[in-house]
Design an enzyme around this catalytic site. Structure first.
Site, PDB file in Angstrom:
ATOM      1  CB  SER A  27     114.511 -37.473  71.541  1.00  0.00           C
ATOM      2  OG  SER A  27     114.189 -36.163  71.920  1.00  0.00           O
ATOM      3  CG  HIS A  70     114.816 -40.310  67.901  1.00  0.00           C
ATOM      4  ND1 HIS A  70     115.990 -40.917  68.281  1.00  0.00           N
ATOM      5  CD2 HIS A  70     114.848 -39.067  68.437  1.00  0.00           C
ATOM      6  CE1 HIS A  70     116.692 -40.099  69.030  1.00  0.00           C
ATOM      7  NE2 HIS A  70     116.031 -38.959  69.138  1.00  0.00           N
ATOM      8  CE  LYS A 124     119.099 -38.359  66.959  1.00  0.00           C
ATOM      9  NZ  LYS A 124     118.383 -37.102  66.978  1.00  0.00           N
TER      10      LYS A 124
END
Ligand SMILES: *Cc1c(COP(=O)(O)O)cnc(C)c1O
Length: 390
Positions: A180, A208, A237
């Site tokens: 991240s 992610h 996300k």
């Protein structure tokens, strides 16, 4: 000393160290252009990579189920909280990830903590990448197994630590799929071949990567054509909603349902939220254009910044860390960006090492060329301005 006085002393330490945190208020829905604390900004720090958080189809799906099933789930999944929408979403996630089954958690944080605190036993060891997410670190802390940290995506170091950990009963390698803060993609193919050689299990947190990485957005497993033992993810996300999940074998899911305390002792997420996630996954599966636009935006920003002479870290992911160096310079840079209408945070120690203080940009498929041109022009301008100021 009174209670607040003591707390203020501790807070002042954070202020002096420049690590004091404060909230800002988003006055509008998550879009590339937002009003933040009353100021118009182009947002370059959102996780809403595919622009789904504000997609009307998700809102409509949630609305329909909200009317039918109410605002809350009323209980844990194992008591009264389990609805057809939870089960439908789990089947959808399993299908998307190409696994036998999946299990929903309230968020990705709790999915990591649930897996890591229940799966490895005393006498086992967890080998954890140095840059893993805080929720993995906390999961390792709660585990009865020992933990050792290997250098970030350093396969030589991982192999050395696998050799050292031979006396342990079982070895678990745990890694973010996409990191991240660095935007790097874990070398899952190499990790799995090491795991194979040293009889280790592999746990990947694809927070992610889900919806973004791989031909169909299925994550790092698809990107490498690899099958780790445990895939963890979040819906918060690219999927644009909320909720965490674990995908894997039916047996793994049954095990977690019986052992993961963050599953057992947590109220199920609202059915309406499951419906929104279900719709989001349908869109991700059928609409490649969003991912293509995202990749085009990522490539454009990365190459242009590199051409300007910036040190841009990471792989082709929506996380674009631009190294500034000195922490104060990074803060000044971020402030100048904000004054000029770009919202992108400075990341400093202790999150990253001092000399790698950075602006962490993220981009979404909804950012248009006007917004990107504005961002790039400002990097050109502020870069020159601050270099002169040095
Ligand atoms: C964001 C993130 C999480 C936490 O997910 P939430 O659903 O927001 O709790 C876990 N792991 C990684 C790598 C993340 O980036």
């Amino acid at each position: 000393m009174c209670f607040d006085e003591w707390l203020n002393i501790r807070l002042n330490k954070a202020k002096e160290a420049g690590t004091y945190r404060q909230l800002r208020v988003m006055d509008t829905a998550p879009r590339p252009r937002m009003s933040i604390n009353g100021q118009k900004q182009i947002v370059c720090s959102s996780n809403n990579y595919l622009g789904l958080a504000n997609d009307i189809r998700l809102v409509q799906a949630a609305k329909d189920v909200l009317h039918a099933f109410g605002a809350g789930s009323s209980g844990s999944r194992l008591t009264t909280g389990n609805t057809q929408w939870h089960e439908r979403l789990e089947r959808k996630i399993a299908g998307f990830k190409g696994t036998e089954a999946a299990l929903l958690f309230s968020n990705g944080y709790l999915a990591n903590v649930g897996v890591l605190s229940s799966l490895p036993e005393k006498g086992d060891i967890l080998l954890s990448d140095q840059l893993n997410h805080a929720s993995i670190i906390d999961g390792c802390r709660l585990s009865k197994a020992d933990t050792t940290i290997y250098n970030h995506i350093d396969m030589g170091d991982l192999e050395a630590k696998l050799k050292d950990s031979r006396p342990y009963q079982r070895r678990f390698i745990v890694t973010d799929g996409v990191f991240s803060m660095d935007g790097t993609i874990a070398p899952l193919d190499q990790i799995l071949s090491l795991a194979n050689r040293y009889h280790a299990y592999v746990i990947v947190d694809d927070a992610h990567a889900t919806g973004v990485i791989g031909e169909n957005g299925r994550g790092t497993s698809e990107f490498y054509g690899a099958s780790p033992d445990v895939v963890i993810g979040t819906l918060s996300k690219a999927v644009g909603t909320e909720g965490g999940f674990v995908a894997g074998s039916r047996t793994l899911i049954n095990f977690l349902l019986n052992h993961a305390r963050t599953f057992i002792f947590q109220t199920a997420i609202p059915p309406a939220s499951c419906a929104a996630s279900y719709t989001a996954l349908e869109i991700i599966q059928h609409d490649k254009k969003k991912r293509q636009r995202l990749l085009a935006n990522v490539t454009k920003i990365r190459t242009e910044l590199q051409t300007m002479g910036y040190d841009v870290k990471g792989d082709l992911t929506p996380i674009i860390p631009v190294i500034i160096g000195d922490p104060q310079m990074a803060v000044n840079f971020s402030e100048r960006l904000r004054e000029q209408g770009i919202y992108a945070p400075a990341i400093r120690p202790p999150t990253v090492v001092r000399e790698e203080s950075r602006i962490r940009l993220t981009v979404t498929s909804d950012h248009g060329s006007g917004e990107i041109e504005h961002l790039l022009a400002l990097f050109q301008f502020i870069g020159k301005e601050l270099n002169r100021a040095l």
